[in-house]
Design an enzyme around this catalytic site. Structure first.
Site, PDB file in Angstrom:
ATOM      1  N   HIS A 311       0.954  -1.131  -0.015  1.00 53.60           N
ATOM      2  CA  HIS A 311      -0.050  -0.063   0.026  1.00 53.60           C
ATOM      3  C   HIS A 311       0.783   1.074  -0.201  1.00 53.60           C
ATOM      4  O   HIS A 311       1.854   1.326   0.669  1.00 53.60           O
ATOM      5  CB  HIS A 311      -0.826  -0.097   1.311  1.00 53.60           C
ATOM      6  CG  HIS A 311      -2.043   0.792   1.137  1.00 53.60           C
ATOM      7  ND1 HIS A 311      -1.963   2.507   1.415  1.00 53.60           N
ATOM      8  CD2 HIS A 311      -3.352   0.692   0.674  1.00 53.60           C
ATOM      9  CE1 HIS A 311      -3.108   2.675   1.001  1.00 53.60           C
ATOM     10  NE2 HIS A 311      -4.087   2.006   0.722  1.00 53.60           N
ATOM     11  N   ASP A 369      -7.876  -5.242  -0.266  1.00 56.25           N
ATOM     12  CA  ASP A 369      -8.367  -6.214  -1.293  1.00 56.25           C
ATOM     13  C   ASP A 369      -8.175  -7.761  -0.863  1.00 56.25           C
ATOM     14  O   ASP A 369      -8.419  -8.580  -1.799  1.00 56.25           O
ATOM     15  CB  ASP A 369      -7.915  -5.558  -2.463  1.00 56.25           C
ATOM     16  CG  ASP A 369      -8.336  -4.374  -2.961  1.00 56.25           C
ATOM     17  OD1 ASP A 369      -7.669  -3.275  -3.216  1.00 56.25           O
ATOM     18  OD2 ASP A 369      -9.627  -4.183  -2.835  1.00 56.25           O
TER      19      ASP A 369
HETATM   20  C1  SDX Z   1      -6.053   0.217  -3.137  1.00 52.29           C
HETATM   21  O1  SDX Z   1      -4.377   4.553  -2.003  1.00 52.29           O
HETATM   22  C2  SDX Z   1      -5.307   4.155  -1.602  1.00 52.29           C
HETATM   23  O2  SDX Z   1      -5.831   4.134  -0.512  1.00 52.29           O
HETATM   24  C3  SDX Z   1      -5.872   2.774  -2.443  1.00 52.29           C
HETATM   25  C4  SDX Z   1      -6.803   1.920  -1.519  1.00 52.29           C
HETATM   26  C5  SDX Z   1      -8.122   2.731  -1.292  1.00 52.29           C
HETATM   27  O3  SDX Z   1      -8.797   2.563  -0.441  1.00 52.29           O
HETATM   28  O4  SDX Z   1      -8.423   3.651  -2.067  1.00 52.29           O
HETATM   29  O5  SDX Z   1      -6.451   1.408  -0.074  1.00 52.29           O
HETATM   30  C6  SDX Z   1      -7.385   0.719  -2.527  1.00 52.29           C
HETATM   31  O6  SDX Z   1      -5.938   0.337  -4.112  1.00 52.29           O
HETATM   32  C7  SDX Z   1      -5.202  -0.893  -2.274  1.00 52.29           C
HETATM   33  C8  SDX Z   1      -4.145  -1.575  -3.086  1.00 52.29           C
HETATM   34  C9  SDX Z   1      -4.711  -2.597  -4.151  1.00 52.29           C
HETATM   35  N1  SDX Z   1      -3.598  -2.717  -5.089  1.00 52.29           N
HETATM   36  C10 SDX Z   1      -2.942  -3.942  -4.876  1.00 52.29           C
HETATM   37  O7  SDX Z   1      -3.034  -4.802  -4.209  1.00 52.29           O
HETATM   38  C11 SDX Z   1      -1.788  -4.334  -6.069  1.00 52.29           C
HETATM   39  C12 SDX Z   1      -0.430  -4.782  -5.448  1.00 52.29           C
HETATM   40  N2  SDX Z   1      -0.052  -3.925  -4.708  1.00 52.29           N
HETATM   41  C13 SDX Z   1       1.093  -2.845  -5.612  1.00 52.29           C
HETATM   42  O8  SDX Z   1       1.109  -2.877  -6.763  1.00 52.29           O
HETATM   43  C14 SDX Z   1       1.698  -1.780  -4.705  1.00 52.29           C
HETATM   44  O9  SDX Z   1       1.755  -2.376  -3.541  1.00 52.29           O
HETATM   45  C15 SDX Z   1       0.571  -0.650  -4.615  1.00 52.29           C
HETATM   46  C16 SDX Z   1       0.310  -0.010  -6.001  1.00 52.29           C
HETATM   47  C17 SDX Z   1      -0.674  -0.861  -3.856  1.00 52.29           C
HETATM   48  C18 SDX Z   1       1.473   0.424  -3.969  1.00 52.29           C
HETATM   49  O10 SDX Z   1       2.741   0.745  -4.875  1.00 52.29           O
HETATM   50  P1  SDX Z   1       3.483   1.861  -4.353  1.00 52.29           P
HETATM   51  O11 SDX Z   1       3.335   2.560  -3.299  1.00 52.29           O
HETATM   52  O12 SDX Z   1       3.954   2.760  -5.691  1.00 52.29           O
HETATM   53  O13 SDX Z   1       5.037   1.154  -3.947  1.00 52.29           O
HETATM   54  P2  SDX Z   1       6.041   0.651  -5.193  1.00 52.29           P
HETATM   55  O14 SDX Z   1       5.400  -0.074  -6.052  1.00 52.29           O
HETATM   56  O15 SDX Z   1       7.101   1.734  -4.963  1.00 52.29           O
HETATM   57  O16 SDX Z   1       6.744  -0.570  -4.512  1.00 52.29           O
HETATM   58  C19 SDX Z   1       7.795  -0.438  -3.312  1.00 52.29           C
HETATM   59  C20 SDX Z   1       8.481  -1.690  -3.086  1.00 52.29           C
HETATM   60  C21 SDX Z   1       9.184  -2.087  -4.728  1.00 52.29           C
HETATM   61  O17 SDX Z   1      10.169  -2.878  -4.640  1.00 52.29           O
HETATM   62  P3  SDX Z   1      11.646  -2.409  -4.825  1.00 52.29           P
HETATM   63  O18 SDX Z   1      11.763  -1.585  -6.093  1.00 52.29           O
HETATM   64  O19 SDX Z   1      11.843  -1.386  -3.621  1.00 52.29           O
HETATM   65  O20 SDX Z   1      12.569  -3.525  -4.918  1.00 52.29           O
HETATM   66  O21 SDX Z   1       7.725  -2.897  -3.001  1.00 52.29           O
HETATM   67  C22 SDX Z   1       7.640  -3.835  -4.100  1.00 52.29           C
HETATM   68  C23 SDX Z   1       7.931  -2.818  -5.198  1.00 52.29           C
HETATM   69  O22 SDX Z   1       8.184  -3.947  -6.355  1.00 52.29           O
HETATM   70  N3  SDX Z   1       6.051  -4.170  -4.108  1.00 52.29           N
HETATM   71  C24 SDX Z   1       5.558  -5.360  -4.065  1.00 52.29           C
HETATM   72  C25 SDX Z   1       4.479  -5.246  -3.978  1.00 52.29           C
HETATM   73  N4  SDX Z   1       4.066  -3.943  -3.538  1.00 52.29           N
HETATM   74  C26 SDX Z   1       5.267  -3.370  -3.629  1.00 52.29           C
HETATM   75  N5  SDX Z   1       6.408  -6.387  -4.418  1.00 52.29           N
HETATM   76  C27 SDX Z   1       5.567  -7.713  -4.545  1.00 52.29           C
HETATM   77  N6  SDX Z   1       4.126  -7.674  -4.236  1.00 52.29           N
HETATM   78  C28 SDX Z   1       3.588  -6.546  -4.083  1.00 52.29           C
HETATM   79  N7  SDX Z   1       2.317  -6.582  -3.979  1.00 52.29           N
END
Ligand code: SDX
Length: 435
Positions: A311, A369
Site C-alpha cells: 500500500h 483487497d
Molecule cells: C487500493 O491509495 C489507497 O488508499 C488505495 C486503496 C483505497 O482504499 O483507495 O487502499 C485501495 O488500491 C489498495 C491497493 C490495491 N492494489 C494491490 O493490491 C496491487 C498490488 N500492490 C502493489 O502494486 C503496490 O503495493 C501498490 C500499487 C498498492 C503501492 O505501490 P507503491 O506505493 O507505488 O509502491 P512501489 O510500487 O514503489 O513498491 C515499493 C517496493 C518495490 O520494490 P523495490 O523497487 O523497492 O525493490 O515494494 C515492492 C515494489 O516492487 N512491492 C511489491 C508489492 N507492492 C510493492 N512486491 C511484490 N508484491 C507487491 N504487492
C-alpha cells in the site's frame, strides 16, 4: 492554506538564493511545507512522480496514519463504524459530516428508496452492450449518462437540490450495478423494492428472478454492509484524486464520478480484489505451491506482484484488511465453507510473506483487497462484480470529496507543472527534405 495552522517556516537553500516557505500543521499533526509561492519566489518547481510526498489539498473527511494503521472518517475509528453502523449511516457521515440521528436516517432512507429506480429509457442502454462487457465499463458509462437524464444537476449546486443530486446517485448506482450483472448473465432485471434495506435490495436485484423464491441471506446482508463500510473512503487515493481533478475543471458530479470509476478499475487500485481471486485460483490450479508464488513476487525478472499486498500509505497492516479477514472467516465458517481452499491459500500466503524479509523490509502487508474477494465469492458474487462492489462502497467518499472541493474556498483547476526533457528548439524540415 485556509484551515491548517501555520507553524513556522522552512528555509530552502538554493544555489542562487534562500527561500522561506511556510509550514502548516493539520489537526492530527500532519506537517506540510506550502510551496505555493516557490516558483514565483525562485523560478524552481518541485517534482514527485506518483505524488508520494505531495499533498494535493486540505480535507476534513478522512484521516489515515499509515505507520500506526489508523483510519478515521470525520473523527470516528473505522473499527467502531464497521462494528456499529449501517453503510447508509457511514455514507451520511461522509457526505454531511455527522452521523445521522433517527429522523435524519429515516428521511435519508426514504429519499434513497424514492430514487432507486432508473429512467426506463436508460434500460435500453443495457440492451446494446455485448454480453461480455465488463460491468465497470457499463457502470462508468451509465453514471455519466445520468447527467443527460437529470440536466438540472448543472444548476443544483447547493442545499436541498444538491442533496437530491447526491442521493439520486447513491441510490441509482446500486441499481445500475445489479442491472449490469443481470445483463451479463442474460436474465431479466429485478427492480428495487421499498420492502428492502440498501444491502437487501442489492442482493435481491442481483440474485432474485421470476423462477426462484430468493430471500437475501441475513449473513450475506451483514457481510456486504460491513465490506461497503470498509470501502467508503480513503482520503486522496487514486480514484478520489481523479474526482477532485475532474471536479476542479467545473465538471458536474456525475461526470467526475464516472471518471473515478475508470480509475478504480485498474488492477493496481480497486481492480486488485478481482486480481487477488484470479491469483489464488491460479495458485490452486498449479498445485498450491505458495512458496514458489512468494519467490515470483520477489523477483525483479517478472512484473508479477502479490495482489492484495502492499500500500502507498499503510506501512503496517491495513486496519480494513484485519476487519475483512475476521469477517471473511466468520462468514465462511457460518456458511459451512471454513475449509475454503482459496482462504487457506490466502492465509498461507500472508503467513509466509510476513516472515519474509523482502516483504517485511518493504513494509508490505495485506491491504483491503486481500480477503474481501474470498467473502464475495462465498456470497455467490461473480469475480467480475468485485470492483463494482468497491465502487458502490467508495461512492459516498468520492461524493464527499467532490462536495468538499466544490464548496471549498480554494477553487483552483488541477494543473501540475513538469520538467521538460524533450528535444530543444530545432529548424523545421519540409516533407520532401526529410530522410
Ligand atoms: C487500493 O491509495 C489507497 O488508499 C488505495 C486503496 C483505497 O482504499 O483507495 O487502499 C485501495 O488500491 C489498495 C491497493 C490495491 N492494489 C494491490 O493490491 C496491487 C498490488 N500492490 C502493489 O502494486 C503496490 O503495493 C501498490 C500499487 C498498492 C503501492 O505501490 P507503491 O506505493 O507505488 O509502491 P512501489 O510500487 O514503489 O513498491 C515499493 C517496493 C518495490 O520494490 P523495490 O523497487 O523497492 O525493490 O515494494 C515492492 C515494489 O516492487 N512491492 C511489491 C508489492 N507492492 C510493492 N512486491 C511484490 N508484491 C507487491 N504487492
Amino acid at each position: 492554506m485556509p484551515k491548517a495552522q501555520k507553524s513556522g517556516t522552512a528555509t530552502l537553500q538554493l544555489p542562487e538564493k534562500t527561500v522561506e516557505l511556510p509550514i502548516y500543521v493539520g489537526t492530527e499533526g500532519e506537517r506540510a511545507i506550502d510551496i505555493g509561492a516557490l516558483r514565483k519566489e525562485s523560478g524552481y518547481i518541485t517534482i514527485d512522480p506518483g505524488f508520494v510526498n505531495s499533498g494535493a489539498c486540505e480535507s476534513d473527511i478522512t484521516f489515515v496514519d499509515g505507520e500506526k494503521g489508523i483510519l478515521r472518517h470525520r473523527g470516528y475509528d473505522i473499527e467502531e463504524l464497521a462494528e456499529n453502523c449501517l453503510f447508509l449511516e457511514v455514507a451520511y457521515l461522509l457526505v454531511h459530516g455527522k452521523l445521522p440521528n433517527r429522523s435524519e436516517m429515516q428521511s435519508f432512507s426514504r429519499l434513497m428508496n424514492r430514487n432507486s429506480m432508473l429512467h426506463e429509457d436508460m434500460i435500453n442502454f443495457f440492451n446494446n452492450y455485448p454480453e461480455g462487457a465488463h460491468p465497470m465499463a457499463v457502470l462508468s458509462a451509465m453514471v455519466v449518462s445520468l447527467s443527460s437524464f437529470y440536466p438540472e444537476i448543472e444548476r443544483e449546486s447547493e442545499g436541498a437540490d444538491l442533496d437530491m443530486t447526491v442521493t439520486r446517485l447513491l441510490s441509482k448506482l446500486r441499481t445500475i450495478a445489479a442491472f449490469s450483472y443481470k445483463k451479463s448473465i442474460g436474465e431479466p432485471f429485478v427492480y428495487p423494492s421499498h420492502k428492502f434495506t440498501y444491502c437487501e435490495n442489492f442482493l435481491n436485484m442481483m440474485f432474485s428472478s421470476p423462477v426462484n423464491d430468493y430471500r437475501p441471506d441475513p449473513l450475506a446482508v451483514r457481510a456486504l454492509n460491513l465490506f461497503l463500510v470498509l470501502h467508503a473512503d480513503h482520503e486522496q487515493n487514486c480514484s478520489t484524486s481523479v474526482v477532485r481533478f475532474v471536479g476542479s475543471a467545473g465538471s458536474n458530479l456525475y461526470a467526475s464520478i464516472a471518471a473515478a470509476i475508470c480509475a478504480l478499475w485498474g488492477p493496481l487500485h480497486g481492480g486488485a480484489n478481482e486480481a487477488v481471486i484470479k491469483m489464488l485460483e491460479q495458485i490452486r490450479q498449479e498445485g498450491g505451491n505458495v512458496a514458489r508464488v512468494i519467490e515470483r513476487a520477489k523477483s525483479r525478472d517478472t512484473s508479477f506482484r502479490l495482489m492484495g499486498f502492499g500500500h502507498r500509505v499503510y506501512k503496517t497492516y491495513d486496519p480494513r484488511a484485519k476487519i475483512a479477514k475476521r469477517a471473511c472467516r466468520q462468514l465462511l465458517d457460518k456458511m459451512g465453507m471454513g475449509g475454503d481452499p482459496l482462504l487457506e491459500i490466502a492465509m498461507e500466503l500472508e503467513e509466509r510473506a510476513l516472515k519474509d524479509d523482502y516483504f517485511v523490509s518493504r513494509h508490505l502487508y495485506p491491504n483491503v483487497d486481500f480477503y474481501t474477494g474470498i467473502a464475495y465469492r462465498a456470497m455467490g458474487i461473480p469475480t467480475s462484480m468485485f470492483t463494482v462492489l468497491f465502487a458502490l462502497g467508495r461512492l459516498p467518499g468520492w461524493i464527499a470529496h467532490w462536495l468538499e472541493q466544490h464548496g471549498g474556498e480554494v477553487k483552483k483547476i488541477g494543473r501540475p507543472r513538469q520538467v521538460y526533457t524533450g528535444p530543444v528548439r530545432r529548424a523545421f524540415v519540409p516533407l520532401d527534405e526529410r530522410e
